[in-house]
Scaffold this active site. Structure first.
Site, PDB file in Angstrom:
ATOM      1  N   GLY A  37      -4.976   1.643  -4.401  1.00  0.00           N
ATOM      2  CA  GLY A  37      -3.752   1.797  -5.166  1.00  0.00           C
ATOM      3  C   GLY A  37      -3.212   0.453  -5.630  1.00  0.00           C
ATOM      4  CE  LYS A  83      -5.154  -2.258  -8.233  1.00  0.00           C
ATOM      5  NZ  LYS A  83      -4.600  -3.274  -7.339  1.00  0.00           N
TER       6      LYS A  83
END
Length: 212
Positions: free
Chosen positions: A101, A33
């Site tokens: 995301g 991430k």
């Protein structure tokens, strides 16, 4: 050739971190991430570590760790940080990579840059996580249009929640995208229950098409 896939969502808080954990575990992948906003509670990387069963070495550190649980551009502003897109280049891994995301596609990373802009540079196939609740048709079709407008490859839609066959059908028909499966809500969310639910509702081979 390596398998790389981006997991994004039609909104925030829809369960894409749990889905990312399930997918990374199923593929025995690395997880990344790039931007984490909010550090007071369990971070998404920590959640994936807890639910995927992956060893710590497969959890790639975030590039930016921002304190405030807000849009990354605003959280960065509060922290006195400027997010540099050049630092968001894809990491090299010796196995599959699942990239998560933040929020939806149009979440701003800076005053002029959205997550979709970065995904357009990556050109990595995307899995769009969508709710099955009211409003999902509009959010999903808008997200599909945003991906296509930027020529970002879309692997398909992964639905999350209780069954809503009509919404799932019309999204995939009008969006002309594959339905990858649906991850149901789990009363007891553990490595074991998540692994079993993913195996029952998704075909692992569908995600191995993401070689790039």
């Amino acid at each position: 050739m390596s398998v790389r896939v981006v997991v994004t969502g039609t909104d925030t808080g829809i369960g894409k971190t749990v889905f990312s954990a399930a997918l990374a575990g199923a593929l025995d992948a690395f997880y990344w991430k790039p931007v984490q906003a909010g550090l007071d509670e369990e971070t998404d990387r920590e959640t994936v570590m807890r639910l995927s069963g992956l060893p710590a070495k497969r959890l790639v550190p975030e590039v930016y760790r921002l304190k405030t649980p807000a849009s990354p551009h605003f959280a960065a502003q509060i922290d006195g940080v400027v997010i540099d897109p050049q630092k968001l280049a894809l990491p090299q891994t010796d196995g599959p990579l699942v990239i998560e995301g933040a929020g939806g596609l149009m979440v701003p990373l800076t005053e002029t840059l959205t997550y979709a802009d970065v995904m357009a540079q990556w050109r990595v196939p995307v899995v769009l996580c969508a709710r099955t609740t009211l409003g999902t048709i509009n959010h999903s079709l808008l997200s599909i249009e945003a991906l296509r407008a930027r020529k970002i490859p879309l692997l398909g839609v992964a639905f999350i929640g209780d069954e809503n066959s009509e919404s799932e059908r019309i999204i995939c028909k009008m969006g002309q995208v594959p339905r990858l499966g649906r991850l149901p809500y789990l009363a007891s969310l553990t490595q074991e229950t998540l692994r079993a639910a993913f195996a029952q509702n998704f075909n692992r081979e569908d995600f191995l098409k993401c070689a790039s």
